[in-house]
Design a protein around this motif. Sequence first.
Motif, PDB file in Angstrom:
ATOM      1  N   UNK A  60       0.822  -1.204   0.000  1.00 40.68           N
ATOM      2  CA  UNK A  60       0.000   0.000   0.000  1.00 40.68           C
ATOM      3  C   UNK A  60       0.852   1.247   0.000  1.00 40.68           C
ATOM      4  N   UNK A  61       0.211   2.391  -0.291  1.00 43.94           N
ATOM      5  CA  UNK A  61       0.904   3.671  -0.325  1.00 43.94           C
ATOM      6  C   UNK A  61       0.060   4.708   0.390  1.00 43.94           C
ATOM      7  N   UNK A  62       0.713   5.516   1.208  1.00 42.69           N
ATOM      8  CA  UNK A  62       0.049   6.602   1.913  1.00 42.69           C
ATOM      9  C   UNK A  62       1.003   7.788   1.953  1.00 42.69           C
ATOM     10  N   UNK A  63       0.517   8.957   1.524  1.00 39.76           N
ATOM     11  CA  UNK A  63       1.335  10.164   1.588  1.00 39.76           C
ATOM     12  C   UNK A  63       0.889  10.975   2.797  1.00 39.76           C
ATOM     13  N   UNK A  64       1.777  11.122   3.773  1.00 45.08           N
ATOM     14  CA  UNK A  64       1.509  11.957   4.948  1.00 45.08           C
ATOM     15  C   UNK A  64       2.337  13.227   4.826  1.00 45.08           C
ATOM     16  N   UNK A  65       1.829  14.149   4.016  1.00 39.65           N
ATOM     17  CA  UNK A  65       2.512  15.411   3.713  1.00 39.65           C
ATOM     18  C   UNK A  65       2.854  16.187   4.986  1.00 39.65           C
ATOM     19  N   UNK A  66       2.009  16.096   5.984  1.00 41.09           N
ATOM     20  CA  UNK A  66       2.225  16.824   7.224  1.00 41.09           C
ATOM     21  C   UNK A  66       3.444  16.366   8.001  1.00 41.09           C
ATOM     22  N   UNK A  93       6.902  19.848  13.867  1.00 43.82           N
ATOM     23  CA  UNK A  93       6.189  18.718  14.476  1.00 43.82           C
ATOM     24  C   UNK A  93       5.261  19.159  15.610  1.00 43.82           C
ATOM     25  N   UNK A  94       5.321  20.408  16.006  1.00 42.12           N
ATOM     26  CA  UNK A  94       4.390  20.921  17.017  1.00 42.12           C
ATOM     27  C   UNK A  94       3.097  21.447  16.389  1.00 42.12           C
ATOM     28  N   UNK A  95       3.013  21.457  15.053  1.00 42.65           N
ATOM     29  CA  UNK A  95       1.806  21.960  14.393  1.00 42.65           C
ATOM     30  C   UNK A  95       0.689  20.925  14.498  1.00 42.65           C
ATOM     31  N   UNK A  96      -0.570  21.385  14.487  1.00 44.11           N
ATOM     32  CA  UNK A  96      -1.696  20.439  14.588  1.00 44.11           C
ATOM     33  C   UNK A  96      -1.693  19.378  13.486  1.00 44.11           C
ATOM     34  N   UNK A  98       0.850  18.130  11.748  1.00 40.98           N
ATOM     35  CA  UNK A  98       1.927  17.161  11.976  1.00 40.98           C
ATOM     36  C   UNK A  98       1.563  16.222  13.120  1.00 40.98           C
ATOM     37  N   UNK A  99       1.016  16.747  14.195  1.00 41.13           N
ATOM     38  CA  UNK A  99       0.639  15.899  15.333  1.00 41.13           C
ATOM     39  C   UNK A  99      -0.455  14.913  14.944  1.00 41.13           C
ATOM     40  N   UNK A 100      -1.435  15.387  14.166  1.00 38.38           N
ATOM     41  CA  UNK A 100      -2.526  14.519  13.715  1.00 38.38           C
ATOM     42  C   UNK A 100      -2.001  13.393  12.823  1.00 38.38           C
ATOM     43  N   UNK A 101      -1.106  13.734  11.900  1.00 39.67           N
ATOM     44  CA  UNK A 101      -0.587  12.708  10.996  1.00 39.67           C
ATOM     45  C   UNK A 101       0.371  11.767  11.719  1.00 39.67           C
ATOM     46  N   UNK A 102       1.091  12.245  12.718  1.00 35.62           N
ATOM     47  CA  UNK A 102       1.915  11.347  13.528  1.00 35.62           C
ATOM     48  C   UNK A 102       1.017  10.364  14.276  1.00 35.62           C
ATOM     49  N   UNK A 103      -0.108  10.836  14.813  1.00 31.21           N
ATOM     50  CA  UNK A 103      -1.067   9.942  15.472  1.00 31.21           C
ATOM     51  C   UNK A 103      -1.563   8.864  14.500  1.00 31.21           C
ATOM     52  N   UNK A 104      -1.837   9.266  13.259  1.00 31.24           N
ATOM     53  CA  UNK A 104      -2.285   8.321  12.241  1.00 31.24           C
ATOM     54  C   UNK A 104      -1.210   7.263  11.977  1.00 31.24           C
ATOM     55  N   UNK A 131      13.847  11.179  12.609  1.00 31.95           N
ATOM     56  CA  UNK A 131      13.140  11.867  13.686  1.00 31.95           C
ATOM     57  C   UNK A 131      11.719  11.327  13.793  1.00 31.95           C
ATOM     58  N   UNK A 132      11.053  11.172  12.652  1.00 38.11           N
ATOM     59  CA  UNK A 132       9.688  10.629  12.655  1.00 38.11           C
ATOM     60  C   UNK A 132       9.689   9.217  13.240  1.00 38.11           C
ATOM     61  N   UNK A 133      10.628   8.384  12.825  1.00 37.18           N
ATOM     62  CA  UNK A 133      10.716   7.017  13.345  1.00 37.18           C
ATOM     63  C   UNK A 133      10.925   7.031  14.854  1.00 37.18           C
ATOM     64  N   UNK A 134      11.789   7.905  15.337  1.00 36.31           N
ATOM     65  CA  UNK A 134      12.034   7.993  16.779  1.00 36.31           C
ATOM     66  C   UNK A 134      10.790   8.442  17.536  1.00 36.31           C
ATOM     67  N   UNK A 135      10.010   9.354  16.951  1.00 35.35           N
ATOM     68  CA  UNK A 135       8.770   9.798  17.587  1.00 35.35           C
ATOM     69  C   UNK A 135       7.763   8.647  17.672  1.00 35.35           C
TER      70      UNK A 135
END
Length: 152
Positions: A60-66, A93-96, A98-104, A131-135
């Motif tokens: 599958x493919x998903x683009x998380x631009x945020x 990463x403190x923007x809404x 980015x936080x929403x897409x990290x939750x996803x 950084x994303x992987x570590x989060x």
Amino acid sequence: MSDPALFTIGYEQASSSAVLDELAQAGVELLVDVRAVAASRRAGFSKTLLAAGVAERGIGYLHLRGLGTPAEGRQAARSGQHATMQRIFAEHMRTPTAREQLDELVGLVEAGRRVCLLCFERHPEHCHRLIVANLVCERVEVPVTHLMAAPL
């Protein structure tokens, strides 16, 4: 459901087929594109062609631009100013969004998907995908494997 796994890969210095082979060999189920702009001058790495290429491999493919690096962060990275890029990305990463897409993303990993984060830079230590992987790993106990496709 398989054990959750998190991978990262950069396509710098690699062909589309080499990246797709590496993803398939690792058993990746979902490629998450974490580029702010999912376009590339490199053949096979623009959003539509990349999504079609991984689909042919059953991925599958998903683009998380945020979760992409803002323009000024990309410029810092291109000029070798990795600490500046990391600071800019941490602020982003403190923007809404980015936080929403990290939750996803965390939800996908928690659900047991074998997820791979994709960006350009070959080496993860120079890329925001580390950084994303570590989060993600702060919230889900999951090993991270940095894949590296065969170079051109």
